[in-house]
Design a protein around this motif. Sequence first.
Motif, PDB file in Angstrom:
ATOM      1  N   ARG A 279       0.822  -1.212   0.000  1.00 47.20           N
ATOM      2  CA  ARG A 279       0.000   0.000   0.000  1.00 47.20           C
ATOM      3  C   ARG A 279       0.857   1.263   0.000  1.00 47.20           C
ATOM      4  NH1 ARG A 279      -2.872  -3.797  -0.600  1.00 47.20           N
ATOM      5  NH2 ARG A 279      -2.057  -3.272  -2.651  1.00 47.20           N
ATOM      6  N   VAL A 280       2.046   1.218   0.592  1.00 46.02           N
ATOM      7  CA  VAL A 280       2.947   2.374   0.513  1.00 46.02           C
ATOM      8  C   VAL A 280       3.405   2.568  -0.933  1.00 46.02           C
ATOM      9  CG1 VAL A 280       5.190   3.290   1.231  1.00 46.02           C
ATOM     10  CG2 VAL A 280       3.688   2.229   2.913  1.00 46.02           C
ATOM     11  N   ILE A 281       3.634   1.481  -1.649  1.00 47.31           N
ATOM     12  CA  ILE A 281       3.963   1.587  -3.073  1.00 47.31           C
ATOM     13  C   ILE A 281       2.796   2.210  -3.831  1.00 47.31           C
ATOM     14  CG2 ILE A 281       4.503   0.279  -5.162  1.00 47.31           C
ATOM     15  CD1 ILE A 281       5.889  -1.785  -3.314  1.00 47.31           C
ATOM     16  N   ASP A 282       1.569   1.785  -3.509  1.00 46.10           N
ATOM     17  CA  ASP A 282       0.393   2.387  -4.142  1.00 46.10           C
ATOM     18  C   ASP A 282       0.289   3.874  -3.824  1.00 46.10           C
ATOM     19  OD1 ASP A 282      -0.411   0.016  -5.330  1.00 46.10           O
ATOM     20  OD2 ASP A 282      -1.737  -0.549  -3.677  1.00 46.10           O
ATOM     21  N   LEU A 283       0.607   4.237  -2.592  1.00 44.47           N
ATOM     22  CA  LEU A 283       0.593   5.648  -2.216  1.00 44.47           C
ATOM     23  C   LEU A 283       1.632   6.427  -3.023  1.00 44.47           C
ATOM     24  CD1 LEU A 283      -0.393   7.911  -0.304  1.00 44.47           C
ATOM     25  CD2 LEU A 283       1.328   7.134   1.343  1.00 44.47           C
ATOM     26  N   THR A 284       2.800   5.827  -3.208  1.00 47.68           N
ATOM     27  CA  THR A 284       3.840   6.453  -4.026  1.00 47.68           C
ATOM     28  C   THR A 284       3.352   6.668  -5.447  1.00 47.68           C
ATOM     29  OG1 THR A 284       5.526   5.334  -2.694  1.00 47.68           O
ATOM     30  CG2 THR A 284       6.221   6.225  -4.828  1.00 47.68           C
ATOM     31  N   ARG A 285       2.726   5.656  -6.004  1.00 48.30           N
ATOM     32  CA  ARG A 285       2.205   5.766  -7.368  1.00 48.30           C
ATOM     33  C   ARG A 285       1.168   6.883  -7.460  1.00 48.30           C
ATOM     34  NH1 ARG A 285      -0.185   2.421 -12.232  1.00 48.30           N
ATOM     35  NH2 ARG A 285      -1.838   3.883 -12.749  1.00 48.30           N
ATOM     36  N   ALA A 286       0.257   6.931  -6.499  1.00 52.19           N
ATOM     37  CA  ALA A 286      -0.797   7.944  -6.538  1.00 52.19           C
ATOM     38  C   ALA A 286      -0.217   9.350  -6.441  1.00 52.19           C
ATOM     39  CB  ALA A 286      -1.795   7.694  -5.413  1.00 52.19           C
ATOM     40  N   ARG A 287       0.761   9.548  -5.575  1.00 46.09           N
ATOM     41  CA  ARG A 287       1.360  10.874  -5.436  1.00 46.09           C
ATOM     42  C   ARG A 287       2.200  11.221  -6.667  1.00 46.09           C
ATOM     43  NH1 ARG A 287      -0.288  13.725  -0.662  1.00 46.09           N
ATOM     44  NH2 ARG A 287       1.470  15.065  -1.212  1.00 46.09           N
ATOM     45  N   TRP A 288       2.852  10.245  -7.257  1.00 47.75           N
ATOM     46  CA  TRP A 288       3.609  10.475  -8.477  1.00 47.75           C
ATOM     47  C   TRP A 288       2.675  10.938  -9.601  1.00 47.75           C
ATOM     48  CZ3 TRP A 288       7.425   6.326 -10.820  1.00 47.75           C
ATOM     49  CH2 TRP A 288       8.244   6.950 -11.780  1.00 47.75           C
ATOM     50  N   ASP A 289       1.471  10.376  -9.606  1.00 47.93           N
ATOM     51  CA  ASP A 289       0.491  10.719 -10.636  1.00 47.93           C
ATOM     52  C   ASP A 289      -0.400  11.896 -10.235  1.00 47.93           C
ATOM     53  OD1 ASP A 289       1.409   8.665 -12.218  1.00 47.93           O
ATOM     54  OD2 ASP A 289      -0.057   7.219 -11.496  1.00 47.93           O
ATOM     55  N   ASP A 290      -0.098  12.523  -9.102  1.00 49.24           N
ATOM     56  CA  ASP A 290      -0.883  13.660  -8.629  1.00 49.24           C
ATOM     57  C   ASP A 290      -2.361  13.324  -8.483  1.00 49.24           C
ATOM     58  OD1 ASP A 290       1.424  15.135  -8.599  1.00 49.24           O
ATOM     59  OD2 ASP A 290       1.091  16.037 -10.554  1.00 49.24           O
ATOM     60  N   ASP A 291      -2.636  12.124  -7.984  1.00 44.81           N
ATOM     61  CA  ASP A 291      -4.019  11.671  -7.799  1.00 44.81           C
ATOM     62  C   ASP A 291      -4.301  11.596  -6.297  1.00 44.81           C
ATOM     63  OD1 ASP A 291      -6.485  10.469  -7.761  1.00 44.81           O
ATOM     64  OD2 ASP A 291      -6.000   8.968  -9.279  1.00 44.81           O
TER      65      ASP A 291
ATOM     66  N   ALA B 178      -3.896   5.394   1.823  1.00 41.38           N
ATOM     67  CA  ALA B 178      -3.647   5.686   3.236  1.00 41.38           C
ATOM     68  C   ALA B 178      -4.631   4.949   4.136  1.00 41.38           C
ATOM     69  CB  ALA B 178      -3.713   7.182   3.483  1.00 41.38           C
ATOM     70  N   TRP B 179      -5.903   4.895   3.748  1.00 44.57           N
ATOM     71  CA  TRP B 179      -6.873   4.149   4.551  1.00 44.57           C
ATOM     72  C   TRP B 179      -6.549   2.656   4.564  1.00 44.57           C
ATOM     73  CZ3 TRP B 179      -8.751   6.906   7.954  1.00 44.57           C
ATOM     74  CH2 TRP B 179      -9.338   8.148   7.739  1.00 44.57           C
ATOM     75  N   SER B 180      -6.069   2.146   3.445  1.00 44.31           N
ATOM     76  CA  SER B 180      -5.671   0.742   3.413  1.00 44.31           C
ATOM     77  C   SER B 180      -4.482   0.489   4.330  1.00 44.31           C
ATOM     78  CB  SER B 180      -5.333   0.337   1.971  1.00 44.31           C
ATOM     79  OG  SER B 180      -5.061  -1.038   1.890  1.00 44.31           O
ATOM     80  N   ILE B 181      -3.518   1.427   4.358  1.00 42.60           N
ATOM     81  CA  ILE B 181      -2.401   1.314   5.298  1.00 42.60           C
ATOM     82  C   ILE B 181      -2.922   1.262   6.724  1.00 42.60           C
ATOM     83  CG2 ILE B 181      -0.430   2.577   6.262  1.00 42.60           C
ATOM     84  CD1 ILE B 181       0.133   3.591   3.417  1.00 42.60           C
TER      85      ILE B 181
END
Length: 498
Positions: free
Chosen positions: A178-190, A198-201
């Motif tokens: 989920r931290v990797i997913d958070l990284t992806r989302a922030r990289w994509d400005d989503d 974050a809720w999944s974390i």
Amino acid sequence: ADTVKARLDPALAAPPAMQNIATAPPSTTPEPVASPQRRWRPSAPPRGSVLATVLVWLPMLGWYAAFRPGLMSFDSVVIYEMAKHGNWLDLQPPAYIAAMWVSTTLLGSPSLLTLGQSLFLAAGIVAVARALLRLGVNRYAVYGTTAVIALLPTVGAFSVALWKDIPYAATFLFIGARVIDLTRARWDDDLSAARDAAWSICAWLCASVALRQNGVLLGVGLVVVLWLCLRSQRRQLVAVLLIPLALLGALKLVVYPLIGITSSGSQPAVATQLHDIADAASRDPGMFDASDRAFMETIGRPFELWGSVYSSFGCSEATWEWDPRFHWEQVNGHASRVVSLWLKVVREHPAMVVRNRLCVGSVAYRPDNDHKLYTVGRGVDANPDGLRTVPISGALHDRAVSLLDRLDENDVQSWVWRAPGWMYLADVVFIAVAVKRRRWILLLPVLPLLMLQFSVLPVNPAQDARYMFPGLILAVLLLPAITLAWRREGMEAPAAEP
């Protein structure tokens, strides 16, 4: 071409429009905004993910066949005894004792728990692999490292050891995913996807604190760093931190007493301080006055016992506290006195305390074999219920024991069982990627590794591989991310699709 890729593999679908990474300022990262065009969210596990989990699980079944019902050390037997005969203590996680009770009730053995926890671990491994694919890591590199992890004999043996550390390792891997997913989302400005991650974390942190109490340290460290880095999510991250803490407090103060689970007393809470006090008793017994000695002798008499037993084990472990000549029930109600005595030791010998902490916590940060590492057993420890190893295949059992013996040799053990070296390598990979792409957000995937070290170093009781082994698994899985330094497959799409 991107449309065809997206239809064949949704994990490669192009995200919303993103800024030109090559021209992004090296020292600034704009705050993300919710995209009105498309929002990425982790999808439900498809059939391919289920199949991948089964494939990763299959080698673990071979280790179960070699060591049925599983590898059981002293504390595994204690959990089995509590599950079978009652008198549950909260020293071991009641959630794991309950799982053992279900297994023994249904099958009459721990086998169901062994199979369940190994499947859970396999699912955690696949979750990290899928998250890396979503991040844009080269798929063939991800497939290769996932296969290597699945086939490692150390991972197979670890998966069938009946410890709370195995389901805890699975939750740690899900947190990493989920931290990797958070990284992806922030990289994509989503921002919307970042909030979902974050809720999944938060959910996985709740599971981790229910399985291991020092999971609290991991969670606190992880969320605090995220709070410092991600300004637009700070209010959410406060809740992400407080919810697991509230859950642990409710379990310890309300749920466990309500259902008849007995507190293990004050000694586990001050075990770290007692270890440092014993070190001082060994090195400088004269620093303790008559009042100190009288109190310490209510626990272990004579006073010299503290220093002699500690010295016989050395600074690298706290298992000296299991010596039957110590009566730790005397600590109940006097934890503040122990802390006061420890503070006296800290004031008079600060360097000694630091040295003692670094020694017993060396498994968290030293990649070399400074002290002999305990890995896994070779069967079921002696127990009053006659539980024993009954392998499905005797030949497989003999080969597995021989292989584990070879992997426990000093010249091999440091790189097949010790996690810190692999974790440092993963750190280097993501530092290189972040520098190459000029995006500090790409350092986040190794944050769980750092927080695992942070959670183990101050409260480690012994040189056991299991305390850091989740970090080894995650670190190896992260190594293919070096491919992000050159390309992010399927992610460099135009701003708008035709």
